[in-house]
Write an enzyme that holds these catalytic residues in place. Sequence first.
Site, PDB file in Angstrom:
ATOM      1  N   HIS A  12      98.494  44.775  28.989  1.00 22.50           N
ATOM      2  CA  HIS A  12      98.733  43.831  30.084  1.00 22.50           C
ATOM      3  C   HIS A  12      97.587  42.818  30.205  1.00 22.50           C
ATOM      4  O   HIS A  12      97.357  42.267  31.280  1.00 22.50           O
ATOM      5  CB  HIS A  12      98.971  44.566  31.408  1.00 22.50           C
ATOM      6  CG  HIS A  12      97.801  45.357  31.929  1.00 22.50           C
ATOM      7  ND1 HIS A  12      97.964  46.543  32.623  1.00 22.50           N
ATOM      8  CD2 HIS A  12      96.466  45.152  31.893  1.00 22.50           C
ATOM      9  CE1 HIS A  12      96.783  47.012  32.988  1.00 22.50           C
ATOM     10  NE2 HIS A  12      95.852  46.174  32.565  1.00 22.50           N
ATOM     11  N   HIS A  59      93.903  44.979  39.801  1.00 19.43           N
ATOM     12  CA  HIS A  59      92.561  44.541  39.418  1.00 19.43           C
ATOM     13  C   HIS A  59      91.832  43.829  40.560  1.00 19.43           C
ATOM     14  O   HIS A  59      91.028  42.940  40.330  1.00 19.43           O
ATOM     15  CB  HIS A  59      92.647  43.638  38.188  1.00 19.43           C
ATOM     16  CG  HIS A  59      93.272  44.295  36.998  1.00 19.43           C
ATOM     17  ND1 HIS A  59      94.638  44.448  36.862  1.00 19.43           N
ATOM     18  CD2 HIS A  59      92.716  44.847  35.887  1.00 19.43           C
ATOM     19  CE1 HIS A  59      94.897  45.064  35.719  1.00 19.43           C
ATOM     20  NE2 HIS A  59      93.758  45.318  35.106  1.00 19.43           N
ATOM     21  N   HIS A 193      88.657  50.129  25.210  1.00 18.79           N
ATOM     22  CA  HIS A 193      87.995  48.852  25.463  1.00 18.79           C
ATOM     23  C   HIS A 193      86.929  49.002  26.554  1.00 18.79           C
ATOM     24  O   HIS A 193      87.031  49.862  27.425  1.00 18.79           O
ATOM     25  CB  HIS A 193      88.973  47.736  25.825  1.00 18.79           C
ATOM     26  CG  HIS A 193      89.723  47.880  27.118  1.00 18.79           C
ATOM     27  ND1 HIS A 193      90.531  48.953  27.420  1.00 18.79           N
ATOM     28  CD2 HIS A 193      89.816  47.042  28.189  1.00 18.79           C
ATOM     29  CE1 HIS A 193      91.089  48.777  28.604  1.00 18.79           C
ATOM     30  NE2 HIS A 193      90.658  47.635  29.104  1.00 18.79           N
ATOM     31  N   GLU A 240      92.342  53.364  31.366  1.00 13.30           N
ATOM     32  CA  GLU A 240      93.702  52.835  31.546  1.00 13.30           C
ATOM     33  C   GLU A 240      94.735  53.618  30.735  1.00 13.30           C
ATOM     34  O   GLU A 240      95.937  53.462  30.950  1.00 13.30           O
ATOM     35  CB  GLU A 240      93.748  51.351  31.182  1.00 13.30           C
ATOM     36  CG  GLU A 240      93.051  50.469  32.197  1.00 13.30           C
ATOM     37  CD  GLU A 240      93.214  48.981  31.922  1.00 13.30           C
ATOM     38  OE1 GLU A 240      92.755  48.187  32.762  1.00 13.30           O
ATOM     39  OE2 GLU A 240      93.801  48.598  30.879  1.00 13.30           O
TER      40      GLU A 240
END
Length: 283
Positions: A12, A59, A193, A240
């Site tokens: 995303h 976020h 990441h 995530e």
Amino acid sequence: MANIIGGITTSHIPAIANAMANGLEDTPYWKPFFDGYPPVRDWLNEKKPDVIILFYNDHGLEFFIDKKPTFAIGVADEYHNADEGWGIPTIPPVTGESDLSWHIANSLVEDGFDMTICQEMKVDHGLTVPLNLMWPGHNYGHVKVIPVCINCEQHPMPQPKRTFALGQAIGRAVQSFDDDLKVAVFGTGGMSHQLDGERAGIINREFDLMCLDKLVSDPEDLTKYSNFDLAEIAGAQGVELNMLIAMRGCLIGDVKELHRNYHAPISNTGSGLMLLEHTMPEK
């Protein structure tokens, strides 16, 4: 009964929306990423799900660090994207599905999950980018969406074993819904990441590919990891993975992998796309 027909994992990353808006899909940087999506789009267009249950993490748009639910579910009829800090995007609203979402919310609370239930809810790129990837041009208005938000930013965060259990509870809730609906479940977010700090840019391709394998064959094995483990192995934002684990938990019947694509780095992120076909168990 409502029927979960499949599960999809997808990135995303907000840069994806910019690439699509500027026609960059066939450039050398983006092409290996976007080339993975046509088979999934074809499957969705063929199967025509009525509802998407979409796991994502907010976020800082709807839930900032001062108020951060562990798990939240939207029960609204419509959801709007809003300004995430670089201007309000001109994209259409997302259509909600209030009957099934209320059924899931009630079922989850009875099942021991203390959900934050949102009758109004702004949604960010974590939700809108996956929808646009599947229906380019923001042509997702025909499908109804149930947002399920998992905290992946602010400690304390739910552990993989808990997010998997949440998915299983949602799978049972869908199974107990009497209306004849076709449901697909999206688990969205990056794989390995880290966006800042001394380890910024870390990609653990071997771990990512192992996780994709386990999501098919042995998802419960992924619940042995803690969030600390994920941060150490896959970078700070590797947590995530919890959204992908929650998606897989919803698939309480038989699962068959139809398609997979892995590419890194896109915005310094491991991006895993997977399409799993699902057959619900008998009640």
